[in-house]
Write a protein that holds these residues in place. Structure first.
Motif, short mmCIF file in Angstrom:
data_model
loop_
_atom_site.label_atom_id
_atom_site.label_comp_id
_atom_site.label_asym_id
_atom_site.label_seq_id
_atom_site.Cartn_x
_atom_site.Cartn_y
_atom_site.Cartn_z
N THR A 76 0.84 -1.21 0.00
CA THR A 76 0.00 0.00 0.00
C THR A 76 0.87 1.25 0.00
N GLN A 107 -7.73 0.41 -0.46
CA GLN A 107 -7.95 -0.90 0.14
C GLN A 107 -9.28 -1.00 0.89
N ASP A 158 -5.71 -1.27 -4.93
CA ASP A 158 -5.23 -1.93 -3.72
C ASP A 158 -6.22 -2.99 -3.27
MG LIG Z 1 -2.09 -2.74 2.15
#
Ligand SMILES: [Mg+2]
Ligand SMILES: Nc1ncnc2c1ncn2[C@@H]1O[C@H](COP(=O)(O)OP(=O)(O)OP(=O)(O)O)[C@@H](O)[C@H]1O
Length: 381
Positions: A42, A83, A162
């Motif tokens: 990330t 994410q 992500d």
């Molecule tokens: Mg991550």
């Protein structure tokens, strides 16, 4: 398109999240970052659109050092699927998808049309049913799809994703993976994709970047990573099951290599002959005017063409090829056994994806033998 040069990120508390990342993501390439939780995936994405800045090194997008670009403009031109989905709870589905088009000052009508188109693409049909809902009125998987659609709305050149499909059931996941690959192929989008799922990575990636504790462990095509894992960490990550499951029915993609020599239809046989001789190759691939695979030529045929003043077209071999969708290692072996010449692998649109050679099969065999030896030694000690 996106270049990471010696990029490191140390957070304020001393955590080294990314440690000297060097990577080149080509235009139209789909690169997948994979690795255990906390390995810096990330953080790498966030640095690409300047949600975080590197502690050292630099990142270039389209040739520009991104620290020199306007942050807001940079982010508008890079789609980002975060994410945690991150839909705005008080905005409807249509409003969420329309955020970036609005920033680009698209007409309302154009935005509306685009929203419908995207919803249809993601199987949220009829669009009318979903457009005016709030995120909380959607299932987790549906929310995730909206998150993906939002990043695609204005068709940015670069898309960061992500773990975009993490919360989806296997079927929707498979569908969206296919959509994404199709999109990438059709529109030549450059995509950096993060996942935990090695099957997903092997399926969709042009290139996989395996990370561990902030460092890159291996970069390679899915076939290279499976065929020649650099160490035990990678082998464990791919899983013994998947490695030993490689057999004659495995897809030919596993041993595909880049085509080293590609010519266009309008190249003169004489020039091709010179290059083949200079480089010591026996054959080369030929593309048509639109960049699709037209056939292959052997050195003997090029010589003949050059001698008799024939055109390239007259000596082109057009029937020796493997379709990537369903060709297996067995098919490759049979053809190679017949004639020892590289076999082009093409997709259904006749795009040249790579070559299969004896060398590819040899590499796969060597790494299998090595693994077997390692296993026996483990067993014996
Ligand atoms: Mg991550
Ligand atoms: N803002 C922050 N401040 C301090 N440390 C951070 C910060 N953000 C992330 N980290 C740490 O940096 C490391 C890398 O985090 P990152 O989020 O990039 O991992 P990841 O590979 O995406 O993990 P996951 O698979 O769990 O999403 C981790 O050790 C994490 O705890």
């Amino acid at each position: 398109m996106v270049i990471f040069e010696n990029v490191s990120k140390v957070y304020d508390d001393g955590t080294v999240a990314v440690d000297n990342l060097n990577l080149e993501v080509g235009k139209g390439e789909l690169v997948v970052f994979i690795g255990p939780s906390g390995c810096g995936k990330t953080t790498s994405l966030k640095m690409t659109n300047r949600l975080e800045d590197p502690s050292s090194g630099r990142i270039l997008v389209n040739g520009d050092d991104i620290t020199r670009l306007n942050k807001v403009k940079l982010r508008r031109n890079i789609g980002y699927v975060i994410q945690q989905i991150g839909l705005f709870p008080h905005m409807t589905v249509a409003e969420n998808i329309g955020i970036v088009p609005r920033l680009f000052k698209w007409q309302q009508k154009k935005t509306g049309k685009r929203v419908d188109e995207l919803l249809e693409m993601a199987g949220l049909v009829p669009p009318m049913k979903y457009k005016y809902r709030l995120p909380e009125q959607l299932s987790g998987g549906q929310q995730q799809r909206i998150g993906v659609l939002r990043a695609l709305a204005v068709e940015p050149q670069v898309i960061l994703m992500d773990e975009p499909f993490g919360a989806l059931d296997p079927i929707s996941r498979d569908n969206l993976q296919n959509e994404l690959m199709d999109l990438q192929r059709r529109l030549k989008k450059t995509i950096i994709f993060v996942t935990h799922d090695i099957d997903e990575a092997l399926k969709i990636a042009d290139k996989i970047v395996i990370m561990r504790r902030g460092k890159v462990v291996q970069i390679g095509t899915p076939a290279e990573i499976q065929g020649q894992p650099v160490n035990d960490f990678v082998k464990d990550f791919i899983g013994q099951d998947r490695l030993s499951a490689i057999d004659a029915d495995s897809p030919v993609k596993m041993i595909m290599e880049e085509a080293p020599l590609v010519f266009k239809m309008d190249h003169k046989p004489g020039r091709i002959l010179d290059e083949l001789e200079d480089l010591g190759y026996d054959s080369a691939q030929v593309l048509d005017r639109n960049g699709y695979w037209a056939g292959m030529v052997t050195i003997a045929q090029v010589k003949r063409a050059s001698r008799r003043k024939l055109s390239l077209k007259q000596v082109l071999k057009v029937d020796r090829k493997l379709p990537v969708e369903d060709a297996t290692l067995r098919d490759a072996a049979v053809m190679l056994d017949d004639i020892d010449l590289p076999i082009p692998v093409v997709d259904k649109d006749k795009k040249l994806l790579g070559l299969v050679t004896h060398n590819g099969i040899a590499k796969l065999t060597v790494s299998r033998l090595q693994r077997q030896t390692a296993k026996q030694e483990e067993g014996g000690s």
